[in-house]
Write a protein that holds these residues in place. Structure first.
Motif, PDB file in Angstrom:
ATOM      1  N   SER A 438       0.842  -1.203   0.000  1.00  0.00           N
ATOM      2  CA  SER A 438       0.000   0.000   0.000  1.00  0.00           C
ATOM      3  C   SER A 438       0.872   1.245   0.000  1.00  0.00           C
ATOM      4  O   SER A 438       2.088   1.171   0.161  1.00  0.00           O
ATOM      5  CB  SER A 438      -0.858   0.011   1.275  1.00  0.00           C
ATOM      6  OG  SER A 438      -0.046   0.210   2.417  1.00  0.00           O
ATOM      7  N   ASN A 439       0.196   2.390  -0.159  1.00  0.00           N
ATOM      8  CA  ASN A 439       0.842   3.663   0.148  1.00  0.00           C
ATOM      9  C   ASN A 439       1.108   3.629   1.653  1.00  0.00           C
ATOM     10  O   ASN A 439       0.180   3.642   2.459  1.00  0.00           O
ATOM     11  CB  ASN A 439      -0.124   4.788  -0.223  1.00  0.00           C
ATOM     12  CG  ASN A 439       0.370   6.150   0.226  1.00  0.00           C
ATOM     13  OD1 ASN A 439       1.417   6.277   0.858  1.00  0.00           O
ATOM     14  ND2 ASN A 439      -0.407   7.171  -0.109  1.00  0.00           N
ATOM     15  N   MET A 440       2.379   3.572   2.013  1.00  0.00           N
ATOM     16  CA  MET A 440       2.712   3.329   3.418  1.00  0.00           C
ATOM     17  C   MET A 440       2.229   4.436   4.350  1.00  0.00           C
ATOM     18  O   MET A 440       1.989   4.207   5.530  1.00  0.00           O
ATOM     19  CB  MET A 440       4.225   3.167   3.571  1.00  0.00           C
ATOM     20  CG  MET A 440       4.728   1.860   3.006  1.00  0.00           C
ATOM     21  SD  MET A 440       4.294   0.450   4.048  1.00  0.00           S
ATOM     22  CE  MET A 440       5.650   0.455   5.169  1.00  0.00           C
ATOM     23  N   LEU A 441       2.098   5.646   3.827  1.00  0.00           N
ATOM     24  CA  LEU A 441       1.656   6.729   4.707  1.00  0.00           C
ATOM     25  C   LEU A 441       0.218   6.515   5.174  1.00  0.00           C
ATOM     26  O   LEU A 441      -0.127   6.800   6.318  1.00  0.00           O
ATOM     27  CB  LEU A 441       1.808   8.081   3.986  1.00  0.00           C
ATOM     28  CG  LEU A 441       3.124   8.821   4.231  1.00  0.00           C
ATOM     29  CD1 LEU A 441       3.206   9.325   5.664  1.00  0.00           C
ATOM     30  CD2 LEU A 441       4.341   7.964   3.957  1.00  0.00           C
ATOM     31  N   VAL A 442      -0.603   5.966   4.281  1.00  0.00           N
ATOM     32  CA  VAL A 442      -1.993   5.674   4.649  1.00  0.00           C
ATOM     33  C   VAL A 442      -2.013   4.554   5.693  1.00  0.00           C
ATOM     34  O   VAL A 442      -2.718   4.623   6.706  1.00  0.00           O
ATOM     35  CB  VAL A 442      -2.812   5.284   3.394  1.00  0.00           C
ATOM     36  CG1 VAL A 442      -4.188   4.769   3.768  1.00  0.00           C
ATOM     37  CG2 VAL A 442      -2.932   6.488   2.468  1.00  0.00           C
ATOM     38  N   SER A 443      -1.214   3.529   5.465  1.00  0.00           N
ATOM     39  CA  SER A 443      -1.196   2.394   6.391  1.00  0.00           C
ATOM     40  C   SER A 443      -0.601   2.791   7.746  1.00  0.00           C
ATOM     41  O   SER A 443      -1.090   2.360   8.791  1.00  0.00           O
ATOM     42  CB  SER A 443      -0.404   1.238   5.784  1.00  0.00           C
ATOM     43  OG  SER A 443      -1.154   0.685   4.732  1.00  0.00           O
ATOM     44  N   ILE A 444       0.434   3.596   7.716  1.00  0.00           N
ATOM     45  CA  ILE A 444       1.060   4.034   8.971  1.00  0.00           C
ATOM     46  C   ILE A 444       0.056   4.846   9.794  1.00  0.00           C
ATOM     47  O   ILE A 444      -0.120   4.614  10.993  1.00  0.00           O
ATOM     48  CB  ILE A 444       2.343   4.853   8.678  1.00  0.00           C
ATOM     49  CG1 ILE A 444       3.483   3.914   8.249  1.00  0.00           C
ATOM     50  CG2 ILE A 444       2.753   5.702   9.890  1.00  0.00           C
ATOM     51  CD1 ILE A 444       4.719   4.611   7.707  1.00  0.00           C
ATOM     52  N   GLU A 445      -0.623   5.786   9.145  1.00  0.00           N
ATOM     53  CA  GLU A 445      -1.572   6.613   9.908  1.00  0.00           C
ATOM     54  C   GLU A 445      -2.689   5.754  10.497  1.00  0.00           C
ATOM     55  O   GLU A 445      -3.139   5.985  11.617  1.00  0.00           O
ATOM     56  CB  GLU A 445      -2.141   7.735   9.027  1.00  0.00           C
ATOM     57  CG  GLU A 445      -1.094   8.801   8.728  1.00  0.00           C
ATOM     58  CD  GLU A 445      -1.675  10.103   8.179  1.00  0.00           C
ATOM     59  OE1 GLU A 445      -1.049  11.149   8.379  1.00  0.00           O
ATOM     60  OE2 GLU A 445      -2.759  10.072   7.541  1.00  0.00           O
TER      61      GLU A 445
END
Ligand code: FAD
Ligand code: NAP
Length: 544
Positions: A438-445
């Motif tokens: 995934s777009n890691m920023l979306v998953s991290i948030e």
């Protein structure tokens, strides 16, 4: 297991790592009034973007999507300048975030967490670092990254080379000048593919050692017009919400159609459009590219034709055309002039698929009985992905069990967030979550939000421990496996399955159910009273 010498410093949470995940975790916990200390091995923030400073390093998710969304003020004040931001620009962004939210005062840099022991009497973690720190925390939160343990192959004579050696994931801060040098590079994954064109421009001679070719889509890199950046800011919240509701964490235009329902001309046009738009959205040209081999073959043929069109020497074009794996089952690469670079007189491709590197010698690299002489060797050989950084910490859970023992046959988690027998240990984008798909920023948030809410929930109820049950974990591991089996991913030898590390258990580690479905599954667990977790309280146990 009880700990003999009590630690001197206590926190609600210790966070390990100060990349995107660790920084946002710290900020979120502070906002809720929790005490937290971050330990970071590097001397600055940024994680991936601190370490990977090789020429050409950029994101492959567009800059406008590859950013935090938690602060509208932040997204409004930061102006990305290129479609795919360079590593320096992303690192600058990370530093800006650290300054804006005054994060550094709770981050201890140049400090690696070496061990973490769960004290079953106190229901707390005791962590030790390579700098001699010994601290106690109710929660241990691993923000150590999925691609943060660089890997050097164990070639014979590895230390004998008398020239310079570099790993793309440990690049010198001062940069490297390859002018007038004969350079060898081993590896043609995303890091190799991004750096090869730039090294080729500088070096006297570049020799690329390729074991397996990869599929790469042109980035179609371009500067971002200030006007479109401004417009994007106004739509950002809405676009991010669409990204959260998508499979890959990016608000791509996709289709439910099969590649096989299109005529050859329609397919050619669809692929060509994606190719000219650039980037990884190529993969969603048709809905079944990652599930149907027959559909995928049509995309493969398109790539092969593009490579033949670009690379002048047909023999080199053939070597650069992957036939061993379906498109996208290794992370698709995004490049600027990668294939065209092989038309340069100073670039040579050496196919090592049948004749592996025999040794690193004092003068260079030996393969197929030939010694290639170099002034510098670049290892673009990747990472011990997904579990590497986690397993470097000596974890002791209940009954002194180590994580290495527990994960001997591959990582086992519930939701990629937690693992049974290790209470109050959270992993951000851990194995078994969508993470690297995934777009890691979306998953991290999303993970940070879940962990923060969980800690609040526990504080409000005087709970001391939360721990995945073995039943929930087993069911989740099976679910991740089954979801993977519905796709073409597990058959390919990739770092997704650990195939790049000899002896690593072969497990398709990320969850391919998609970002939206996964977030829904996480929400349901909470809505059902943290179903699948055991919640405990020493105080309540004593009074009941
Ligand atoms: P990281 O950024 O990896 O940070 C982890 C930090 O933990 C590191 O700084 C490390 O030093 C520290 N650490 C680890 N172990 C310890 C320890 N024991 N003690 C103390 N500190 C420790 N993802 C995308 O979605 N889009 C992209 O375009 C993209 N491009 C990438 C390009 C490259 C070159 C690489 C390698 C990865 C890329 N990724 C991309 C994945 C990327 O890793 C994530 O997007 C994201 O940066 C991960 O952030 P993180 O904070 O989870 O982990
Ligand atoms: P990688 O994809 O694992 O590629 C490593 C390369 O080294 C492969 O070509 C591999 O060949 C080769 N290699 C490894 N061991 C070898 C050996 N013993 N002999 C010969 N060749 C060997 O690593 P990476 O390129 O660093 O990328 C890792 C991930 O990081 C990417 O998939 C991506 O998720 C992320 N990343 C993203 C970007 C971006 O564009 N934003 C850039 C860099 C990295 P085989 O394929 O044969 O194993």
């Amino acid at each position: 297991m009880p700990v003999s010498n009590p630690p001197t410093t206590e926190f609600d949470a210790v966070i390990v790592g100060a990349g995107f995940a660790g920084m946002y975790m710290l900020h979120s916990l502070r906002e809720q009034g929790f005490t937290a200390r971050v330990y970071e091995a590097a001397d600055g923030v940024g994680g991936t973007w601190y370490w990977n400073r090789y020429p050409g390093a950029r994101c492959d998710v567009e800059s406008l999507d590859y950013q935090y969304s938690f602060s509208d003020e932040l997204q409004r004040e930061w102006n990305w300048t290129e479609r795919y931001a360079t590593q320096p620009e992303i690192l600058q962004y990370c530093n800006h975030v650290a300054d804006k939210f005054d994060l550094r005062r709770d981050i201890q840099f140049e400090t690696r967490v070496s061990s973490a022991v769960f004290d079953e009497e106190a229901d707390r973690w005791t962590l030790e670092t390579d700098q001699g720190d010994r601290v106690s925390a109710r929660f241990c939160i691993m923000a150590t990254g999925c691609l943060s343990a660089p890997r050097l192959p164990e070639f014979e004579g590895m230390d004998s080379f008398q020239g310079e050696t570099y790993h793309t994931g440990l690049w010198p801060h001062e940069g490297v000048d390859f002018s007038d040098k004969r350079v060898g590079i081993i590896g043609t994954g995303s890091s190799g593919i991004q750096s090869i064109p730039l090294i080729a421009e500088q070096a006297e001679q570049l020799t690329v050692f390729q074991r397996t070719p990869n599929f790469s889509v042109p980035a179609q890199q371009e500067p971002l017009a200030p006007e479109s950046v401004r417009e994007h800011k106004d739509k950002f919240a809405e676009l991010r919400q669409m990204a959260r509701e998508s499979a890959f964490g990016i608000a791509w235009e996709s289709t439910a159609n099969s590649a096989l329902d299109a005529t050859p001309d329609e397919r050619e046009a669809a692929y060509d459009e994606r190719w000219h738009n650039g980037g990884t959205a190529f993969l969603v040209a048709y809905a079944d590219l990652i599930t149907s081999k027959e559909s995928n073959d049509t995309a493969r043929d398109f790539f092969h034709a593009k490579i033949r069109e670009t690379v002048e020497d047909p023999a080199v074009a053939a070597l650069l055309s992957p036939t061993d794996h379906p498109v996208g089952t290794k992370r698709i690469c995004v490049d600027t002039d990668y294939y065209g670079t092989y038309n340069r007189d100073n670039v040579t491709l050496v196919d090592i698929s049948d004749a592996p590197i025999e040794a690193i010698t004092p003068k260079g690299v030996r393969t197929g009985g030939i010694e290639y002489e170099f002034d510098a060797i670049v290892f673009a050989t990747g990472f011990d992905a997904m579990t590497g950084a986690l397993l470097k910490v000596d974890f002791r859970g209940r009954n002194g069990q180590t994580l290495q023992e527990k994960w001997e046959d591959g990582p086992r988690t519930f939701l990629g967030l937690s693992t049974a027998g290790f209470p109050n240990l959270f992993m951000i984008t851990g194995p078994g979550s969508p993470s690297v798909l995934s777009n890691m920023l979306v998953s991290i948030e999303q993970h940070v939000g879940w962990i923060k809410d969980c800690m609040q929930h526990m504080r409000e109820r005087d709970l001391d421990t939360i721990e995945a049950t073995i039943e929930a974990e087993n069911a989740w591991v099976q679910h991740v496996h089954d979801a993977g089996q519905e796709t073409l991913f597990p058959q390919t030898d990739s770092w997704y399955v650990g195939a790049n590390i000899p002896g690593k258990p072969r497990v398709f580690t990320p969850y391919i159910g998609g970002v939206a479905l996964y977030a829904e599954e996480c929400r349901e667990v909470v809505a059902n009273g943290y179903k699948g977790f055991a919640l405990g309280s020493a105080q309540l146990a004593a009074t009941s």
